[in-house]
Write a protein that holds these residues in place. Structure first.
Motif, PDB file in Angstrom:
ATOM      1  N   ARG A  14       2.094   2.581  -6.058  1.00 18.30           N
ATOM      2  CA  ARG A  14       2.613   3.516  -7.056  1.00 18.30           C
ATOM      3  C   ARG A  14       1.558   4.259  -7.861  1.00 18.30           C
ATOM      4  O   ARG A  14       1.861   5.292  -8.448  1.00 18.30           O
ATOM      5  CB  ARG A  14       3.497   2.764  -8.044  1.00 18.30           C
ATOM      6  CG  ARG A  14       4.742   2.222  -7.426  1.00 18.30           C
ATOM      7  CD  ARG A  14       5.472   1.403  -8.476  1.00 18.30           C
ATOM      8  NE  ARG A  14       6.426   0.530  -7.862  1.00 18.30           N
ATOM      9  CZ  ARG A  14       7.727   0.800  -7.769  1.00 18.30           C
ATOM     10  NH1 ARG A  14       8.199   1.897  -8.273  1.00 18.30           N
ATOM     11  NH2 ARG A  14       8.521  -0.061  -7.180  1.00 18.30           N
ATOM     12  N   LEU A  51      -8.686  -0.357  -3.546  1.00 22.16           N
ATOM     13  CA  LEU A  51      -8.435  -1.800  -3.573  1.00 22.16           C
ATOM     14  C   LEU A  51      -6.980  -2.115  -3.905  1.00 22.16           C
ATOM     15  O   LEU A  51      -6.250  -1.245  -4.392  1.00 22.16           O
ATOM     16  CB  LEU A  51      -9.296  -2.436  -4.683  1.00 22.16           C
ATOM     17  CG  LEU A  51     -10.807  -2.254  -4.567  1.00 22.16           C
ATOM     18  CD1 LEU A  51     -11.467  -2.661  -5.871  1.00 22.16           C
ATOM     19  CD2 LEU A  51     -11.344  -3.103  -3.423  1.00 22.16           C
ATOM     20  N   ASN A  73       0.011  -3.897 -17.320  1.00 18.48           N
ATOM     21  CA  ASN A  73       0.642  -5.167 -16.963  1.00 18.48           C
ATOM     22  C   ASN A  73      -0.315  -6.069 -16.186  1.00 18.48           C
ATOM     23  O   ASN A  73      -0.382  -7.265 -16.423  1.00 18.48           O
ATOM     24  CB  ASN A  73       1.921  -4.907 -16.154  1.00 18.48           C
ATOM     25  CG  ASN A  73       1.697  -3.964 -14.991  1.00 18.48           C
ATOM     26  OD1 ASN A  73       1.270  -2.829 -15.175  1.00 18.48           O
ATOM     27  ND2 ASN A  73       1.959  -4.420 -13.781  1.00 18.48           N
ATOM     28  N   LYS A  92       4.267   4.671 -15.756  1.00 18.10           N
ATOM     29  CA  LYS A  92       4.944   4.031 -16.890  1.00 18.10           C
ATOM     30  C   LYS A  92       6.062   3.104 -16.415  1.00 18.10           C
ATOM     31  O   LYS A  92       6.848   3.475 -15.540  1.00 18.10           O
ATOM     32  CB  LYS A  92       5.517   5.092 -17.828  1.00 18.10           C
ATOM     33  CG  LYS A  92       4.419   5.769 -18.621  1.00 18.10           C
ATOM     34  CD  LYS A  92       4.965   6.597 -19.747  1.00 18.10           C
ATOM     35  CE  LYS A  92       3.785   7.205 -20.518  1.00 18.10           C
ATOM     36  NZ  LYS A  92       4.147   8.258 -21.410  1.00 18.10           N
ATOM     37  N   CYS A  93       6.099   1.937 -16.970  1.00 16.87           N
ATOM     38  CA  CYS A  93       7.148   0.974 -16.632  1.00 16.87           C
ATOM     39  C   CYS A  93       7.207  -0.067 -17.736  1.00 16.87           C
ATOM     40  O   CYS A  93       6.437   0.007 -18.693  1.00 16.87           O
ATOM     41  CB  CYS A  93       6.838   0.306 -15.287  1.00 16.87           C
ATOM     42  SG  CYS A  93       5.243  -0.525 -15.234  1.00 16.87           S
ATOM     43  N   LEU A 159       8.838  -5.872 -13.283  1.00 16.40           N
ATOM     44  CA  LEU A 159       8.601  -4.500 -13.725  1.00 16.40           C
ATOM     45  C   LEU A 159       9.816  -3.645 -13.426  1.00 16.40           C
ATOM     46  O   LEU A 159      10.412  -3.760 -12.359  1.00 16.40           O
ATOM     47  CB  LEU A 159       7.391  -3.911 -13.007  1.00 16.40           C
ATOM     48  CG  LEU A 159       6.054  -4.546 -13.341  1.00 16.40           C
ATOM     49  CD1 LEU A 159       4.967  -3.939 -12.480  1.00 16.40           C
ATOM     50  CD2 LEU A 159       5.725  -4.374 -14.819  1.00 16.40           C
TER      51      LEU A 159
HETATM   52  P1  ATP Z   1      -0.945  -3.606  -4.334  1.00 10.31           P
HETATM   53  O1  ATP Z   1      -0.713  -3.562  -2.886  1.00 10.31           O
HETATM   54  O2  ATP Z   1      -2.049  -2.656  -4.763  1.00 10.31           O
HETATM   55  O3  ATP Z   1      -1.121  -4.982  -4.901  1.00 10.31           O
HETATM   56  P2  ATP Z   1       1.602  -3.656  -5.754  1.00 10.31           P
HETATM   57  O4  ATP Z   1       2.725  -3.788  -4.799  1.00 10.31           O
HETATM   58  O5  ATP Z   1       1.142  -4.835  -6.532  1.00 10.31           O
HETATM   59  O6  ATP Z   1       0.379  -2.972  -4.984  1.00 10.31           O
HETATM   60  P3  ATP Z   1       2.851  -1.286  -6.902  1.00 10.31           P
HETATM   61  O7  ATP Z   1       4.287  -1.620  -6.686  1.00 10.31           O
HETATM   62  O8  ATP Z   1       2.234  -0.203  -6.093  1.00 10.31           O
HETATM   63  O9  ATP Z   1       1.920  -2.581  -6.869  1.00 10.31           O
HETATM   64  O10 ATP Z   1       2.688  -0.950  -8.456  1.00 10.31           O
HETATM   65  C1  ATP Z   1       1.451  -0.669  -9.019  1.00 10.31           C
HETATM   66  C2  ATP Z   1       1.621  -0.513 -10.516  1.00 10.31           C
HETATM   67  O11 ATP Z   1       2.504   0.589 -10.779  1.00 10.31           O
HETATM   68  C3  ATP Z   1       2.259  -1.668 -11.253  1.00 10.31           C
HETATM   69  O12 ATP Z   1       1.340  -2.703 -11.525  1.00 10.31           O
HETATM   70  C4  ATP Z   1       2.748  -0.992 -12.520  1.00 10.31           C
HETATM   71  O13 ATP Z   1       1.682  -0.875 -13.457  1.00 10.31           O
HETATM   72  C5  ATP Z   1       3.107   0.415 -12.052  1.00 10.31           C
HETATM   73  N1  ATP Z   1       4.581   0.654 -11.942  1.00 10.31           N
HETATM   74  C6  ATP Z   1       5.235   1.729 -12.437  1.00 10.31           C
HETATM   75  N2  ATP Z   1       6.557   1.659 -12.202  1.00 10.31           N
HETATM   76  C7  ATP Z   1       6.779   0.522 -11.549  1.00 10.31           C
HETATM   77  C8  ATP Z   1       7.950  -0.101 -11.018  1.00 10.31           C
HETATM   78  N3  ATP Z   1       9.155   0.395 -11.157  1.00 10.31           N
HETATM   79  N4  ATP Z   1       7.784  -1.263 -10.371  1.00 10.31           N
HETATM   80  C9  ATP Z   1       6.578  -1.781 -10.184  1.00 10.31           C
HETATM   81  N5  ATP Z   1       5.438  -1.230 -10.687  1.00 10.31           N
HETATM   82  C10 ATP Z   1       5.529  -0.112 -11.359  1.00 10.31           C
END
Ligand code: ATP
Ligand code: MG
Length: 286
Positions: A14, A51, A73, A92-93, A159
């Motif tokens: 995201r 990363l 977060n 933003k979340c 989230l």
């Molecule tokens: P990675 O593979 O890099 O570990 P991930 O699956 O942990 O990715 P994403 O879902 O891409 O992470 O989310 C990245 C960040 O986007 C979150 O840590 C949060 O700060 C932000 N974010 C914004 N809206 C949302 C949402 N609805 N759900 C989850 N994350 C959100």
């Protein structure tokens, strides 16, 4: 080797697109190859590492990267020795507690002795401690929203942005633990060269972000109404006023904040302004 600033951003997910867009809007062109682990900029001494977002605070703490872009977060959950430099206004979340749609919830005391599934055990533990609640935390690594449906937990902490994932899984949001957005983090002690480059980058980021919320406005005004119209337009210093070819009329140029421009435009029209143009601003140097 000449001094470079090393930035860590999310490889995919995201925050990836908005992080790259921010660099681009700052006039930084990356060499092709964003599928690689790292790349560099053509026109700024910047190296970019791609990363997993969870790893970014650690890379910055360990000085493998000087700076990084990550959600608040993740920072608060990881508790690393890094410094937040700047909020970036995207990603933003909120981290929220959700329970089954038909579950009774009368306040955080309803979580007493319940099972809570989350990928944010540290933040949940801190929340429960603050509220003096004892509950069982189940740390899981993903798809938290299905935990109540399969009987793993009574509630979840996850989230949320629109809330549609919760809705689709029969859950309802009942409490917010944390509001989060993407931030620029930095190693607490950078070398003088890196510090200087970071300041240059921050200057650009602030100019880009300021411009995103501001519009350039041009309008024609009858001279006898100029005073009234100018009073409605704050501008960076004061509005620019230029005479039109037609006698008795002037062109007025200024900048307005996106949040209040509809209201200002209505007032301008009723004050006699005509031919109002509102155009985006690319950068704003203050
Ligand atoms: P990675 O593979 O890099 O570990 P991930 O699956 O942990 O990715 P994403 O879902 O891409 O992470 O989310 C990245 C960040 O986007 C979150 O840590 C949060 O700060 C932000 N974010 C914004 N809206 C949302 C949402 N609805 N759900 C989850 N994350 C959100
Ligand atoms: Mg992650």
């Amino acid at each position: 080797m000449s001094t470079r600033l090393r930035i860590a951003i999310q490889k995919s997910g995201r925050l990836h697109d908005d992080s790259l867009k921010l660099l681009k809007d700052c006039g930084i062109d990356l060499k092709n190859g964003i599928n690689k682990l790292k790349t560099e900029a053509d026109n700024f001494p910047l190296e970019v590492f791609f990363l997993r977002d969870d790893d970014i605070p650690e890379y910055v703490e360990d000085a493998v990267a000087d700076i990084g872009i990550v959600g608040e977060n993740v920072i608060y959950e990881k508790n690393r020795a890094i410094t937040i430099s700047e909020k970036l206004g995207f990603g933003k979340c909120r981290l929220s507690v959700a329970v089954g749609r038909n579950e009774i919830y009368t306040g955080h005391q309803s979580l007493q002795n319940k099972k809570i599934a989350t990928t944010y055990p540290i933040l949940v533990e801190r929340f429960l401690k603050e509220k003096n609640i004892s509950a069982e935390i189940h740390e899981i690594s993903g798809s938290v929203e299905i935990a109540p449906g399969i009987g793993l937990a009574d509630a979840i902490v996850d989230l949320v942005s629109s809330g549609s994932t919760l809705f689709m899984n029969g859950l309802r949001e009942v409490e917010t633990i944390l509001h989060s957005e993407a931030v620029l983090i930095r190693h607490p002690e950078l070398g003088a060269g890196q510090q200087h480059l970071l300041e240059k980058l921050l200057f650009r980021i602030r100019s880009v972000r300021k411009a995103r919320h501001t519009k350039y406005i041009l309008l024609n005004a009858p001279n006898e109404k100029l005073k009234e119209i100018i009073a409605l337009l704050p501008g960076m210093k004061s509005p620019t006023v230029l005479p039109l070819a037609e006698a008795g009329w002037s062109s007025v140029h200024s900048v307005v904040n996106e949040n209040d421009f509809w209201e200002i435009i209505e007032k301008l029209k009723s004050a006699g302004a005509q031919g109002i143009l509102v155009v985006p601003i690319e950068k704003m140097i203050l």
